[in-house]
Design an enzyme around this catalytic site. Structure first.
Site, short mmCIF file in Angstrom:
data_model
loop_
_atom_site.label_atom_id
_atom_site.label_comp_id
_atom_site.label_asym_id
_atom_site.label_seq_id
_atom_site.Cartn_x
_atom_site.Cartn_y
_atom_site.Cartn_z
N GLU A 175 45.74 43.29 39.45
CA GLU A 175 46.82 42.72 38.64
C GLU A 175 46.86 43.38 37.27
O GLU A 175 45.83 43.43 36.56
CB GLU A 175 46.61 41.19 38.49
CG GLU A 175 47.70 40.54 37.64
CD GLU A 175 47.74 39.02 37.71
OE1 GLU A 175 46.98 38.43 38.50
OE2 GLU A 175 48.55 38.44 36.96
N ASP B 268 46.79 30.02 42.70
CA ASP B 268 46.60 28.96 41.70
C ASP B 268 47.62 29.11 40.57
O ASP B 268 47.67 28.29 39.65
CB ASP B 268 45.16 28.90 41.19
CG ASP B 268 44.70 30.18 40.52
OD1 ASP B 268 45.48 31.16 40.49
OD2 ASP B 268 43.54 30.21 40.02
N SER B 269 48.49 30.13 40.68
CA SER B 269 49.67 30.21 39.81
C SER B 269 50.50 28.94 39.94
O SER B 269 51.34 28.66 39.08
CB SER B 269 50.53 31.42 40.19
OG SER B 269 50.77 31.45 41.58
N LYS C 57 40.66 33.68 48.17
CA LYS C 57 40.71 34.68 47.09
C LYS C 57 39.93 34.17 45.89
O LYS C 57 40.03 32.99 45.54
CB LYS C 57 42.16 34.99 46.71
CG LYS C 57 42.28 36.01 45.56
CD LYS C 57 43.66 36.62 45.45
CE LYS C 57 44.65 35.81 44.65
NZ LYS C 57 44.25 35.53 43.25
N GLU D 276 38.36 35.51 41.79
CA GLU D 276 38.54 36.49 40.71
C GLU D 276 37.20 37.03 40.22
O GLU D 276 36.24 36.27 40.06
CB GLU D 276 39.29 35.82 39.54
CG GLU D 276 40.69 35.37 39.94
CD GLU D 276 41.47 34.72 38.79
OE1 GLU D 276 40.97 34.72 37.64
OE2 GLU D 276 42.57 34.21 39.06
O1 KIV Z 1 47.75 32.86 41.62
C1 KIV Z 1 48.48 33.80 41.97
O2 KIV Z 1 49.66 33.63 42.29
C2 KIV Z 1 47.90 35.13 42.00
C3 KIV Z 1 48.83 36.30 42.09
C4 KIV Z 1 49.45 36.54 40.77
C5 KIV Z 1 48.15 37.51 42.61
O3 KIV Z 1 46.72 35.27 41.91
#
Ligand code: KIV
Length: 272
Positions: free
Chosen positions: A190, A53-54, A121, A123
């Site tokens: 992270e 989600d980056s 994924k 958090e």
């Molecule tokens: O969203 C993302 O790219 C991430 C990475 C920084 C691990 O969660």
């Protein structure tokens, strides 16, 4: 172009990631958001692609990952899935899309069914343990994410290293064991001190993937834009521009993969 053994040409699975941890083989991961870059990552021998989600920050230009919606993640995940077949495809559940078990199940079904992801994924630990358990019980592969969790940026007070004080380090170690017990298959760490990440990695059966977490995690991940030197704003300390000195995106991905596998990246200057 980059020589691969027979095992390296087979699709990467959760089982293969566990074998890699057991055998001390580093897992190499980058983020990607479209088919073109995903294909370059695959050609360079990358093991795992994270549709992070980056993308809210590096693709959409937002100041955080919070505005990213599930439709965006499904769209970009499907683009990546069309570009690469061998790397394990992990897609982020965006902010609030897994706020309880019913939402997590429905969101994961879309990321996997429409987006082609093999793993989702999410958090955090604490309240999220129930969600991890529910997904694992339904045979959804889960990657947990601890340390600096960008979806909590407003609670954390900014993007800063986590687990520095003794109490925070103990909490992080306990959370790592808890996400493993809940059924997570993989853990991203992270921005945590290198020594703490090493201790957590040794204590877990599942592999850890570090970003700003030192050299002793079982693998590394970088945001593609950081790796290619096109990060908007200031490049984070844990990043390195691998395009400088190589002639192409594919060569930059390959140089990164080689540096991780040989233990040359991350160096002490990239850690905390
Ligand atoms: O969203 C993302 O790219 C991430 C990475 C920084 C691990 O969660």
């Amino acid at each position: 172009m980059y020589a691969q053994s027979a095992s390296e040409s087979r699709p990467v699975t959760v089982t293969r990631l566990r074998e890699m941890k057991a055998g001390g083989e580093k897992i190499v991961s980058v983020t990607a958001y479209d088919a073109g870059f995903a294909a370059q990552a695959e050609a360079a021998g990358i093991d795992m692609i994270l549709v992070g989600d980056s993308l809210g920050m590096v693709v959409q230009g937002h100041a955080s990952t919070l505005p990213v919606g599930l439709d965006h993640m499904v769209y970009h995940s499907a683009c990546v899935a069309r570009g690469a077949q061998r790397p394990l495809l992990v897609a982020d559940l965006p902010f609030m899309s897994y706020r309880d078990v019913p939402h997590a199940l429905a969101s994961s079904a879309r990321l996997i069914g429409e987006g082609g992801a093999a793993m989702v994924k999410l958090e955090g630990a604490g309240w999220a343990l129930e969600v991890i358990t529910a997904l694992a019980e339904r045979d959804v592969a889960v990657c947990a994410h601890l340390g600096l969790t960008p979806q909590s940026v407003h609670k954390l007070g900014g993007y800063r290293i986590q687990g520095r004080e003794a109490a925070a380090a103990e909490r992080l170690k306990a959370d790592a064991l808890a996400v493993e017990r809940a059924g997570a298959d993989l853990l991203v760490l992270e921005c945590v001190p290198s020594a703490l990440a090493a201790e957590i990695t040794r204590s877990l059966r599942i592999p850890t993937i570090g970003i700003g977490a030192g050299p002793d995690c079982d693998g590394q991940v970088l945001v593609m834009h950081d790796l290619l030197g096109v990060t908007p704003g200031r490049r984070p300390r844990f990043a390195k521009n691998f395009l400088a000195g190589t002639g192409s995106v594919e060569a930059a991905f390959a140089a990164y993969a080689e540096a991780v596998r040989s233990g040359r990246f991350p160096g002490p200057e990239h850690g905390y």
